[in-house]
Design a protein around this motif. Structure first.
Motif, PDB file in Angstrom:
ATOM      1  N   ALA A   8       0.832  -1.203   0.000  1.00 32.32           N
ATOM      2  CA  ALA A   8       0.000   0.000   0.000  1.00 32.32           C
ATOM      3  C   ALA A   8       0.865   1.251   0.000  1.00 32.32           C
ATOM      4  CB  ALA A   8      -0.937   0.001   1.198  1.00 32.32           C
ATOM      5  N   LYS A   9       1.989   1.174   0.700  1.00 36.43           N
ATOM      6  CA  LYS A   9       2.912   2.318   0.734  1.00 36.43           C
ATOM      7  C   LYS A   9       3.415   2.643  -0.668  1.00 36.43           C
ATOM      8  CE  LYS A   9       4.020   3.554   5.101  1.00 36.43           C
ATOM      9  NZ  LYS A   9       3.768   2.393   5.996  1.00 36.43           N
ATOM     10  N   LEU A  10       3.756   1.562  -1.410  1.00 36.02           N
ATOM     11  CA  LEU A  10       4.246   1.768  -2.774  1.00 36.02           C
ATOM     12  C   LEU A  10       3.149   2.379  -3.633  1.00 36.02           C
ATOM     13  CD1 LEU A  10       6.227  -1.559  -3.364  1.00 36.02           C
ATOM     14  CD2 LEU A  10       7.117   0.688  -2.755  1.00 36.02           C
ATOM     15  N   PHE A  11       1.947   1.825  -3.474  1.00 29.38           N
ATOM     16  CA  PHE A  11       0.825   2.369  -4.246  1.00 29.38           C
ATOM     17  C   PHE A  11       0.594   3.838  -3.913  1.00 29.38           C
ATOM     18  CE2 PHE A  11      -0.474  -2.029  -5.149  1.00 29.38           C
ATOM     19  CZ  PHE A  11      -0.821  -1.892  -6.475  1.00 29.38           C
ATOM     20  N   GLU A  12       0.728   4.136  -2.649  1.00 27.69           N
ATOM     21  CA  GLU A  12       0.494   5.512  -2.237  1.00 27.69           C
ATOM     22  C   GLU A  12       1.533   6.428  -2.856  1.00 27.69           C
ATOM     23  OE1 GLU A  12      -0.258   5.958   1.893  1.00 27.69           O
ATOM     24  OE2 GLU A  12      -0.114   8.146   1.816  1.00 27.69           O
ATOM     25  N   ARG A  13       2.764   5.938  -2.909  1.00 33.06           N
ATOM     26  CA  ARG A  13       3.799   6.752  -3.529  1.00 33.06           C
ATOM     27  C   ARG A  13       3.464   6.967  -5.010  1.00 33.06           C
ATOM     28  NH1 ARG A  13       9.323   4.138  -3.925  1.00 33.06           N
ATOM     29  NH2 ARG A  13       9.161   3.972  -1.684  1.00 33.06           N
ATOM     30  N   LEU A  14       2.937   5.916  -5.599  1.00 35.98           N
ATOM     31  CA  LEU A  14       2.628   5.972  -7.028  1.00 35.98           C
ATOM     32  C   LEU A  14       1.475   6.918  -7.341  1.00 35.98           C
ATOM     33  CD1 LEU A  14       3.242   4.693  -9.804  1.00 35.98           C
ATOM     34  CD2 LEU A  14       1.503   2.972  -9.272  1.00 35.98           C
ATOM     35  N   THR A  15       0.419   6.822  -6.552  1.00 38.14           N
ATOM     36  CA  THR A  15      -0.796   7.549  -6.911  1.00 38.14           C
ATOM     37  C   THR A  15      -0.988   8.818  -6.103  1.00 38.14           C
ATOM     38  OG1 THR A  15      -2.170   6.451  -5.268  1.00 38.14           O
ATOM     39  CG2 THR A  15      -1.917   5.339  -7.377  1.00 38.14           C
ATOM     40  N   GLY A  16      -0.191   8.979  -5.066  1.00 42.25           N
ATOM     41  CA  GLY A  16      -0.308  10.196  -4.278  1.00 42.25           C
ATOM     42  C   GLY A  16      -1.367  10.117  -3.192  1.00 42.25           C
ATOM     43  N   GLY A  17      -2.012   8.965  -3.028  1.00 41.99           N
ATOM     44  CA  GLY A  17      -3.015   8.895  -1.968  1.00 41.99           C
ATOM     45  C   GLY A  17      -3.228   7.476  -1.487  1.00 41.99           C
ATOM     46  N   PRO A  18      -3.823   7.314  -0.310  1.00 41.46           N
ATOM     47  CA  PRO A  18      -3.965   5.993   0.295  1.00 41.46           C
ATOM     48  C   PRO A  18      -5.271   5.277  -0.062  1.00 41.46           C
ATOM     49  CG  PRO A  18      -4.584   7.669   1.885  1.00 41.46           C
ATOM     50  CD  PRO A  18      -4.243   8.391   0.604  1.00 41.46           C
ATOM     51  N   LYS A  19      -6.109   5.917  -0.847  1.00 40.40           N
ATOM     52  CA  LYS A  19      -7.447   5.361  -1.050  1.00 40.40           C
ATOM     53  C   LYS A  19      -7.581   4.633  -2.387  1.00 40.40           C
ATOM     54  CE  LYS A  19      -9.346   9.361  -1.027  1.00 40.40           C
ATOM     55  NZ  LYS A  19      -8.062  10.052  -1.042  1.00 40.40           N
ATOM     56  N   VAL A  20      -8.584   3.789  -2.440  1.00 36.41           N
ATOM     57  CA  VAL A  20      -8.914   3.098  -3.676  1.00 36.41           C
ATOM     58  C   VAL A  20      -9.143   4.136  -4.792  1.00 36.41           C
ATOM     59  CG1 VAL A  20     -10.684   1.714  -4.812  1.00 36.41           C
ATOM     60  CG2 VAL A  20      -9.879   1.083  -2.529  1.00 36.41           C
ATOM     61  N   LEU A  21      -9.819   5.212  -4.436  1.00 34.07           N
ATOM     62  CA  LEU A  21     -10.106   6.251  -5.413  1.00 34.07           C
ATOM     63  C   LEU A  21      -8.835   6.821  -6.048  1.00 34.07           C
ATOM     64  CD1 LEU A  21     -12.294   8.018  -6.691  1.00 34.07           C
ATOM     65  CD2 LEU A  21     -12.082   9.567  -4.743  1.00 34.07           C
ATOM     66  N   ASP A  22      -7.790   6.970  -5.242  1.00 32.75           N
ATOM     67  CA  ASP A  22      -6.541   7.500  -5.786  1.00 32.75           C
ATOM     68  C   ASP A  22      -5.991   6.599  -6.873  1.00 32.75           C
ATOM     69  OD1 ASP A  22      -6.291   9.800  -4.024  1.00 32.75           O
ATOM     70  OD2 ASP A  22      -5.978   8.324  -2.439  1.00 32.75           O
ATOM     71  N   LEU A  23      -6.189   5.301  -6.671  1.00 29.53           N
ATOM     72  CA  LEU A  23      -5.726   4.355  -7.676  1.00 29.53           C
ATOM     73  C   LEU A  23      -6.603   4.456  -8.932  1.00 29.53           C
ATOM     74  CD1 LEU A  23      -3.775   2.095  -8.394  1.00 29.53           C
ATOM     75  CD2 LEU A  23      -5.355   0.477  -7.348  1.00 29.53           C
ATOM     76  N   LEU A  24      -7.883   4.659  -8.730  1.00 27.14           N
ATOM     77  CA  LEU A  24      -8.788   4.753  -9.881  1.00 27.14           C
ATOM     78  C   LEU A  24      -8.436   5.943 -10.781  1.00 27.14           C
ATOM     79  CD1 LEU A  24     -12.179   3.897  -8.156  1.00 27.14           C
ATOM     80  CD2 LEU A  24     -11.001   2.534  -9.898  1.00 27.14           C
ATOM     81  N   TRP A  25      -7.888   6.970 -10.176  1.00 23.76           N
ATOM     82  CA  TRP A  25      -7.500   8.144 -10.981  1.00 23.76           C
ATOM     83  C   TRP A  25      -6.168   7.933 -11.701  1.00 23.76           C
ATOM     84  CZ3 TRP A  25     -11.931   9.659 -11.154  1.00 23.76           C
ATOM     85  CH2 TRP A  25     -12.649  10.362 -10.191  1.00 23.76           C
ATOM     86  N   HIS A  26      -5.543   6.815 -11.452  1.00 19.84           N
ATOM     87  CA  HIS A  26      -4.220   6.558 -12.028  1.00 19.84           C
ATOM     88  C   HIS A  26      -4.404   5.919 -13.406  1.00 19.84           C
ATOM     89  CE1 HIS A  26       0.089   6.029 -11.643  1.00 19.84           C
ATOM     90  NE2 HIS A  26      -0.014   4.757 -11.982  1.00 19.84           N
ATOM     91  N   LEU A  27      -4.300   6.708 -14.446  1.00 20.17           N
ATOM     92  CA  LEU A  27      -4.663   6.224 -15.779  1.00 20.17           C
ATOM     93  C   LEU A  27      -3.454   5.716 -16.559  1.00 20.17           C
ATOM     94  CD1 LEU A  27      -7.263   8.948 -16.876  1.00 20.17           C
ATOM     95  CD2 LEU A  27      -7.644   6.783 -15.672  1.00 20.17           C
ATOM     96  N   PRO A  28      -3.703   4.764 -17.462  1.00 14.09           N
ATOM     97  CA  PRO A  28      -2.589   4.181 -18.222  1.00 14.09           C
ATOM     98  C   PRO A  28      -1.941   5.182 -19.179  1.00 14.09           C
ATOM     99  CG  PRO A  28      -4.701   3.313 -19.011  1.00 14.09           C
ATOM    100  CD  PRO A  28      -4.992   4.144 -17.793  1.00 14.09           C
ATOM    101  N   ILE A  29      -0.673   4.941 -19.478  1.00 19.91           N
ATOM    102  CA  ILE A  29       0.035   5.793 -20.417  1.00 19.91           C
ATOM    103  C   ILE A  29       0.326   5.060 -21.722  1.00 19.91           C
ATOM    104  CG2 ILE A  29       1.201   7.438 -18.914  1.00 19.91           C
ATOM    105  CD1 ILE A  29       3.546   5.441 -18.846  1.00 19.91           C
ATOM    106  N   ASP A  30       0.030   3.762 -21.747  1.00 20.84           N
ATOM    107  CA  ASP A  30       0.324   2.996 -22.954  1.00 20.84           C
ATOM    108  C   ASP A  30      -0.479   1.704 -22.891  1.00 20.84           C
ATOM    109  OD1 ASP A  30       1.456   2.332 -25.355  1.00 20.84           O
ATOM    110  OD2 ASP A  30       3.527   2.282 -24.624  1.00 20.84           O
ATOM    111  N   PHE A  31      -0.335   0.880 -23.903  1.00 14.76           N
ATOM    112  CA  PHE A  31      -1.005  -0.412 -23.854  1.00 14.76           C
ATOM    113  C   PHE A  31      -0.175  -1.422 -24.625  1.00 14.76           C
ATOM    114  CE2 PHE A  31      -2.631   2.075 -27.365  1.00 14.76           C
ATOM    115  CZ  PHE A  31      -2.356   1.257 -28.438  1.00 14.76           C
ATOM    116  N   VAL A  32      -0.385  -2.696 -24.325  1.00 10.08           N
ATOM    117  CA  VAL A  32       0.273  -3.771 -25.061  1.00 10.08           C
ATOM    118  C   VAL A  32      -0.824  -4.671 -25.609  1.00 10.08           C
ATOM    119  CG1 VAL A  32       1.743  -5.788 -24.874  1.00 10.08           C
ATOM    120  CG2 VAL A  32       2.273  -3.748 -23.550  1.00 10.08           C
TER     121      VAL A  32
END
Ligand code: ADP
Ligand code: MG
Length: 695
Positions: free
Chosen positions: A25-49
């Motif tokens: 969760a700490k890593l995710f928080e660093r990635l998305t800037g927040g501790p909540k599920v919502l913060d992850l939902l705002w984390h949008l992809p930059i590419d696709f395979v």
């Protein structure tokens, strides 16, 4: 009213997701800037395979991502360190090697048991004529094949998190998302061809092609608009709240103003007259003024503020002028003094420096109204400060103060009018997001007779030539600001660079070289600054902390090292420290070649114009909204989904949408209004909801 229960799942901690523990969760928080599920939902992809391609081994071309159905064969563990671990696999058309470097034997044996039928996806490469996949991206059981054979979104990552982990967490998060009511204006939604919120969120996480990654894709544009709408609705509510408190009407014949204008050694510019008229018309109204006076460095904001304050004083109220630092407060007091004397108005200065009995005396003058105009720092916020009758508060250099402090100050008087002054030439789009709650007056014309600053570009290997030139000018009385490079946003490294430069410059120029940086205590800063102002120092080496707004007319030379590392707005602010006197001023932009395209463009625009508004618009265009300098500093909201360099147009739409909406549905009680409350909660604008509730 509190947050609707429906939203609870997405406000839960990320640890609620399967596969996410406290450490993860700490890593995710660093990635998305927040501790909540919502913060992850705002984390949008930059590419696709694209993993939908699933040929047989013999049909898998070199270099292409493929998803293969394989029978796992023999393992060939690495004989030596540094050699790869290989796993032999087959289908009915051929064989392929799965290759692992720095292999974890146990893990591989568990993932790829000999004899198993598995789905493996990754980039196929030919090595010595044989196909192989180095470190497959995905391994799954045949029944999970459809979960792999997809367009796989690729997310921005942080050390310790793989794309698979982020993707899995996101898929789990999407299951937490409740059905949302529609808060968009139906006509707008139709016109823009936007999907529902839920579909938009899903689509944004599932790009099907390049267009799916574009901020202009309907799904992403809609999410961005939602964010902008929440922002504008909040600001509109704050504005309404502040205006609702009855203001006061300052109707005066304007005698003090006339007196001062008649005595001034210069005529007001057209822009000064216009902005003053705008301010006065607010002050006459029984509503509370909330106005931003935006004007480039040197555009003459101080006299406008002074004339406005005289209006309040003439009608019997007090006025306060607040600056962000001690130096600036004292400087303001100094420049206002002759003007206030001309008008016959009593003023005093209050800063953190005033202590004990002296302070008590000042407070008494403020309390009994003896002081008609009070100039100071945030010391004016303190609880024991009581005004007799504060009618107008002027706040200089707004970006050092937050909205919160603005409210604090206005609480010192009933219906106090507020005028905020800023020298940051914020582009219109950004002004809407930060000050959407304020009316804006722009000083877009400078007093006549200023000489343009001569701006020169110089590669860093010509340092010594420049120093020789500076020596000559210092001999003729010039004073020099020397700004040191910004190093990777690290204050300590900045400091090291500045300290080193300070030493070398002392070798060249002797001991009349000073150093100022963010680590100095306020009174140390003051003292260095005072020496420079008084002419006891010729050169002032600084990190980027040179006090905004400090006025040293004798300083005519600005040297900026590694100018290529600064944003346009910042270069502009720095250059604005010179060109304030009658002498010709110079700005040397030193750079380390070779310059990148954007840096080249920035520096050449700096040469081409001194117009802060033009530079700010360009800055926004070159750097994108989130980064535009003066923006982060100014405490402006950073957006998660909206990018103002692309969605600027949507911001204006949201602005008008929000205003119209509150006119028609002030309590947000219609069905759309109810849905908008959900939107406000979604973007955590709980403060705005408070305002709604307090009616
Ligand atoms: P800023 O907008 O940066 O606060 P100031 O108010 O400090 O600018 O004004 C810069 C200088 O220009 C001051 O010395 C001020 O007295 C002078 N000034 C202001 N208005 C005029 C004018 N209309 N004509 C000539 N000089 C002016
Ligand atoms: Mg100023």
């Amino acid at each position: 009213m509190s947050r609707p229960f429906d939203l609870d799942p997405i406000f839960r901690s990320l640890t609620a997701l399967p596969g996410v523990g406290p450490r993860n969760a700490k890593l995710f928080e660093r990635l998305t800037g927040g501790p909540k599920v919502l913060d992850l939902l705002w984390h949008l992809p930059i590419d696709f395979v694209d993993r939908r391609f699933s040929p047989k081994i013999s049909g898998a071309p070199d270099g292409k991502i493929a998803t293969l159905a394989l029978k796992i064969g023999k393992h060939f563990p690495n004989a030596k360190k540094g050699q790869p671990y290989r796993v032999w696999c087959t289908d009915d058309t051929g064989t392929i090697n799965l290759v692992f470097f720095h292999a974890n034997k146990g893990w591989i044996e568990k993932q790829l048991p000999e004899g198993a039928d598995l789905i493996v996806s990754g980039r196929v490469e030919y090595y010595n004529g044989n196909p192989q996949i180095v470190h497959p991206d995905a391994i799954a059981k045949p029944e999970d094949r459809t979960a792999i054979e997809i367009m796989e979104p690729v997310y921005p990552l942080t050390q310790g998190l793989t794309n698979q982990a982020v993707r899995k967490a996101l898929q789990a998060s999407l299951k937490f998302v409740p059905a949302m009511p529609e808060w968009l204006d139906p006509a707008l939604k139709k016109r823009e061809n936007w999907p529902d919120w839920n579909s938009a969120l899903r689509a944004a996480h599932q790009p099907e092609d390049e267009h799916g990654l574009s901020p202009l894709h309907p799904a992403r544009a809609r999410l961005a608009y939602d964010e902008l709408l929440a922002n504008q609705l909040t600001l509109a509510l704050v504005r309404r709240q502040q205006k609702k408190k009855a203001g006061r009407s300052f109707k005066t014949p304007g005698l003090l103003k006339e007196k001062l204008i008649a005595a001034l050694p210069f005529a007001l510019t057209g822009a000064q007259k216009r902005t003053l008229a705008e301010i006065e018309s607010d002050m006459v109204q029984p509503l509370r003024m909330l106005r931003l006076l935006q004007g480039d460095v040197g555009s003459g904001k101080t006299i406008v503020a002074c004339l406005a304050m005289l209006g309040a004083v003439e009608s019997g109220a007090q006025a306060a002028l607040m600056a962000p630092t001690e130096i600036l407060a004292r400087q303001h007091a100094q420049s206002l003094k002759p003007w206030l004397d001309m008008a016959g108005v009593r003023s005093l200065v209050l800063t953190g420096r005033d202590k004990g009995k002296a302070r008590e005396a000042l407070l008494e003058h403020i309390r009994n109204g003896e002081a008609q105009i009070v100039i100071g720092t945030h010391a004016l916020f303190q609880d024991d400060i009581e005004f007799s009758n504060l009618g107008l508060a002027v706040i200089d250099e707004q970006h050092r103060f937050g909205v919160h402090q603005r409210l604090q100050l206005s609480a010192k008087g009933k219906g106090t009018d507020i005028l905020v002054m800023t020298a940051t030439p914020i582009p219109r789009t950004l002004a809407l997001t930060a000050y959407g709650d304020m009316d804006v007056s722009r000083l877009d014309e400078k007093p006549p007779g200023r000489r343009p600053i001569e701006t020169l570009l110089l590669p860093s290997d010509r340092l010594e030539d420049m120093v020789a030139g500076l020596k000559r000018r210092i001999g003729q009385g010039a004073r020099v600001y020397w700004v040191c490079p910004l190093v990777e946003e690290s204050e300590l490294l900045d400091l090291a660079a500045a300290t080193e430069r300070h030493e070398t410059l002392q070798n060249w120029f002797g001991d009349r070289v000073g150093l100022i940086h963010g680590r100095l205590k306020p009174d140390e800063k003051d003292s260095v600054m005072e020496k420079f102002t008084a002419g006891d120092l010729d050169v002032l080496v600084a990190t980027t902390v040179i006090e905004v707004g400090v006025d040293v007319p004798e300083a005519t030379i600005m040297v900026i090292e590694h100018a290529e590392r600064f944003g346009l707005s910042q270069l502009h602010q720095l250059r604005g420290r010179v060109g304030r006197g009658a002498q010709q001023s110079y700005c040397f932009l030193m750079y380390a070649p070779p310059l990148g395209e954007i840096a080249k463009e920035r520096l050449s625009i700096m040469r081409a114009t001194e117009d802060g508004f033009v530079l700010a618009e360009k800055d926004l265009e070159l750097r994108g909204g989130g980064d535009a300098l003066g923006v982060r500093q100014s405490g402006m909201p950073g957006f998660r989904l909206a990018d103002l360099s692309v969605h600027g147009g949507l911001l204006s739409v949201a602005h008008d949408d929000a205003r119209l909406l509150l006119e028609k549905d002030p309590d947000l009680s219609t069905p759309r209004g109810q849905a908008l409350k959900t939107l406000l909660y979604l973007f955590e604008q709980d403060q705005a909801i408070q305002y709604l509730r307090s009616g």
